[in-house]
Design a protein around this motif. Structure first.
Motif, PDB file in Angstrom:
ATOM      1  N   ARG A  27       0.828  -1.215   0.000  1.00  0.00           N
ATOM      2  CA  ARG A  27       0.000   0.000   0.000  1.00  0.00           C
ATOM      3  C   ARG A  27       0.860   1.262   0.000  1.00  0.00           C
ATOM      4  O   ARG A  27       0.557   2.233  -0.704  1.00  0.00           O
ATOM      5  CB  ARG A  27      -0.936   0.003   1.210  1.00  0.00           C
ATOM      6  CG  ARG A  27      -2.092  -0.962   1.108  1.00  0.00           C
ATOM      7  CD  ARG A  27      -3.209  -0.599   2.072  1.00  0.00           C
ATOM      8  NE  ARG A  27      -2.794  -0.657   3.466  1.00  0.00           N
ATOM      9  CZ  ARG A  27      -2.911  -1.737   4.239  1.00  0.00           C
ATOM     10  NH1 ARG A  27      -3.392  -2.866   3.744  1.00  0.00           N
ATOM     11  NH2 ARG A  27      -2.546  -1.687   5.511  1.00  0.00           N
ATOM     12  N   ARG A  28       1.928   1.263   0.773  1.00  0.00           N
ATOM     13  CA  ARG A  28       2.759   2.467   0.831  1.00  0.00           C
ATOM     14  C   ARG A  28       3.629   2.594  -0.425  1.00  0.00           C
ATOM     15  O   ARG A  28       3.966   3.716  -0.827  1.00  0.00           O
ATOM     16  CB  ARG A  28       3.622   2.469   2.092  1.00  0.00           C
ATOM     17  CG  ARG A  28       2.828   2.447   3.390  1.00  0.00           C
ATOM     18  CD  ARG A  28       1.593   3.350   3.347  1.00  0.00           C
ATOM     19  NE  ARG A  28       1.932   4.773   3.397  1.00  0.00           N
ATOM     20  CZ  ARG A  28       1.150   5.741   2.955  1.00  0.00           C
ATOM     21  NH1 ARG A  28      -0.013   5.463   2.383  1.00  0.00           N
ATOM     22  NH2 ARG A  28       1.525   6.994   3.058  1.00  0.00           N
ATOM     23  N   ASP A  36       2.479   1.863  -3.325  1.00  0.00           N
ATOM     24  CA  ASP A  36       1.528   2.486  -4.243  1.00  0.00           C
ATOM     25  C   ASP A  36       1.480   4.002  -4.020  1.00  0.00           C
ATOM     26  O   ASP A  36       1.446   4.784  -4.980  1.00  0.00           O
ATOM     27  CB  ASP A  36       0.129   1.886  -4.040  1.00  0.00           C
ATOM     28  CG  ASP A  36       0.006   0.468  -4.583  1.00  0.00           C
ATOM     29  OD1 ASP A  36       0.874   0.056  -5.371  1.00  0.00           O
ATOM     30  OD2 ASP A  36      -0.953  -0.222  -4.198  1.00  0.00           O
ATOM     31  N   ALA A  37       1.466   4.411  -2.755  1.00  0.00           N
ATOM     32  CA  ALA A  37       1.458   5.845  -2.450  1.00  0.00           C
ATOM     33  C   ALA A  37       2.767   6.502  -2.874  1.00  0.00           C
ATOM     34  O   ALA A  37       2.773   7.632  -3.389  1.00  0.00           O
ATOM     35  CB  ALA A  37       1.223   6.050  -0.948  1.00  0.00           C
ATOM     36  N   ALA A  59       2.664   7.002  -6.540  1.00  0.00           N
ATOM     37  CA  ALA A  59       1.781   8.116  -6.894  1.00  0.00           C
ATOM     38  C   ALA A  59       2.506   9.454  -6.776  1.00  0.00           C
ATOM     39  O   ALA A  59       2.351  10.336  -7.631  1.00  0.00           O
ATOM     40  CB  ALA A  59       0.536   8.100  -6.015  1.00  0.00           C
ATOM     41  N   ARG A  60       3.331   9.597  -5.742  1.00  0.00           N
ATOM     42  CA  ARG A  60       4.103  10.845  -5.574  1.00  0.00           C
ATOM     43  C   ARG A  60       5.115  11.004  -6.696  1.00  0.00           C
ATOM     44  O   ARG A  60       5.340  12.122  -7.190  1.00  0.00           O
ATOM     45  CB  ARG A  60       4.809  10.844  -4.216  1.00  0.00           C
ATOM     46  CG  ARG A  60       3.883  10.795  -3.027  1.00  0.00           C
ATOM     47  CD  ARG A  60       3.091  12.069  -2.866  1.00  0.00           C
ATOM     48  NE  ARG A  60       2.264  12.031  -1.655  1.00  0.00           N
ATOM     49  CZ  ARG A  60       1.557  13.030  -1.192  1.00  0.00           C
ATOM     50  NH1 ARG A  60       1.541  14.175  -1.834  1.00  0.00           N
ATOM     51  NH2 ARG A  60       0.838  12.906  -0.098  1.00  0.00           N
ATOM     52  N   ILE A  72       9.686  11.556   0.691  1.00  0.00           N
ATOM     53  CA  ILE A  72       9.169  10.188   0.720  1.00  0.00           C
ATOM     54  C   ILE A  72      10.352   9.234   0.801  1.00  0.00           C
ATOM     55  O   ILE A  72      11.460   9.554   0.359  1.00  0.00           O
ATOM     56  CB  ILE A  72       8.325   9.867  -0.536  1.00  0.00           C
ATOM     57  CG1 ILE A  72       9.163   9.965  -1.819  1.00  0.00           C
ATOM     58  CG2 ILE A  72       7.131  10.809  -0.624  1.00  0.00           C
ATOM     59  CD1 ILE A  72       8.393   9.570  -3.086  1.00  0.00           C
ATOM     60  N   GLU A  90       5.553  10.895   9.180  1.00  0.00           N
ATOM     61  CA  GLU A  90       4.364  10.681   8.355  1.00  0.00           C
ATOM     62  C   GLU A  90       3.100  10.961   9.176  1.00  0.00           C
ATOM     63  O   GLU A  90       2.159  11.610   8.687  1.00  0.00           O
ATOM     64  CB  GLU A  90       4.351   9.258   7.814  1.00  0.00           C
ATOM     65  CG  GLU A  90       3.236   8.984   6.824  1.00  0.00           C
ATOM     66  CD  GLU A  90       3.282   7.570   6.286  1.00  0.00           C
ATOM     67  OE1 GLU A  90       3.211   7.395   5.054  1.00  0.00           O
ATOM     68  OE2 GLU A  90       3.379   6.626   7.105  1.00  0.00           O
ATOM     69  N   SER A 126       5.721  12.681   3.648  1.00  0.00           N
ATOM     70  CA  SER A 126       4.529  12.360   2.859  1.00  0.00           C
ATOM     71  C   SER A 126       4.254  10.867   2.813  1.00  0.00           C
ATOM     72  O   SER A 126       3.107  10.435   2.944  1.00  0.00           O
ATOM     73  CB  SER A 126       4.679  12.900   1.437  1.00  0.00           C
ATOM     74  OG  SER A 126       4.654  14.311   1.434  1.00  0.00           O
ATOM     75  N   VAL A 127       5.305  10.065   2.572  1.00  0.00           N
ATOM     76  CA  VAL A 127       5.135   8.617   2.483  1.00  0.00           C
ATOM     77  C   VAL A 127       6.341   7.936   3.109  1.00  0.00           C
ATOM     78  O   VAL A 127       7.484   8.220   2.744  1.00  0.00           O
ATOM     79  CB  VAL A 127       5.006   8.129   1.015  1.00  0.00           C
ATOM     80  CG1 VAL A 127       4.842   6.613   0.972  1.00  0.00           C
ATOM     81  CG2 VAL A 127       3.846   8.809   0.309  1.00  0.00           C
TER      82      VAL A 127
END
Length: 271
Positions: free
Chosen positions: A86-87, A89-90, A93-94, A222, A236, A242-243
């Protein structure tokens, strides 16, 4: 293209998640030192909250999947691979957002022997997408406290990724970087960028002090973090980072290549 299922299987097989090599004793020691505001584990972060050991254990159970049982004091730690995916993926995205606006980026690692290749591949991809990959403070000396006392290191860059190394030529042609938790290198890099009038990064990507030090200064950051690096997860939780991706940061460098493929594909940066 690496599917989510294949990535999850690789994380477990390579020891990047699941049962990892980081010991429970090492993680609990870091939480204790962080609660005492020891700069060695703050990584340049100045937490706003009053983080006690119990608070940190609850946070790390939530963010990483470690056991939240305070009576569990020994053995190997655990990272939940679902949380890692999941992280990631984040994280991807960044990267995709930075590429879309061609933002200037800065890469830095305190784990050059393990993670340099991971960051180099990301730097290459962002550069190809039109992002300026910054390399400020090349050759600048940084005095850092180590377990041997105050030592001078040199800030260096390899293919767009910054790290510190001991002065002098690299031994046997190997990657010359030193393992470092300090935020001083990212502060030196940002100071140099400002002094030169060049662009400042809109995104810092890395680990340890590179992420926390940049985030503390208000720059989006990140990165990757192990179970004994609570600073990134506190950052975080408080909004400075951010991530933060939970992953063992000390396995063989080749084991991170599937993560690179997955992240670049999710960020639409695969070539």
């Amino acid at each position: 293209m690496l599917s989510t299922g294949a990535l999850r299987a690789h994380l477990l097989a390579a020891g990047l998640a699941g049962t990892v090599a980081t010991t429970r004793e090492a993680s609990l020691r870091s939480y204790r030192l962080f609660a005492a505001r020891d700069p060695r584990v703050l990584l340049g972060l100045d937490p706003a909250g009053g983080w006690g050991e119990a608070d940190l254990l609850r946070l790390m159970a939530e963010k990483c999947g470690v056991s939240g049982d305070p009576s569990h004091r020994s053995g190997l730690d655990v990272i939940d691979p679902e949380r890692t995916v999941r992280r990631l993926d984040a994280f991807a995205a960044r990267l995709g957002e930075a590429a879309a606006r061609r933002a200037p980026v800065l890469f830095g690692t305190g784990h050059p022997h393990r993670l340099l290749g991971f960051y180099v591949a990301l730097a290459d991809a962002l550069s190809s997408a039109g992002c300026p990959v910054l390399t400020p403070a090349q050759g600048r000396c940084v005095d850092m406290t180590t377990r041997f006392g105050l030592r001078t290191h040199v800030l260096d860059h390899v293919r767009g990724v910054a790290f510190v190394r001991e002065p002098g030529p690299p031994p046997d042609g190997r990657v010359p970087g030193a393992h470092s938790h300090s935020a001083l290198p990212v502060r030196a890099a940002l100071e140099s960028a400002a002094e030169s009038g060049g662009p400042l990064p809109e995104l810092v990507i890395g680990d340890h002090g590179w992420v926390c030090g940049a985030g503390q200064l208000g720059i989006e950051a990140i990165g990757l973090a192990d179970t004994d690096d609570p600073a990134l997860f506190v950052g975080e939780a408080e909004g400075q980072v951010s991530v933060a991706v939970p992953v063992d940061d000390g396995v063989r460098s080749a084991s991170y290549r599937p993560l690179t493929r997955y992240v670049l594909n999710r960020a639409c940066l695969s070539r």
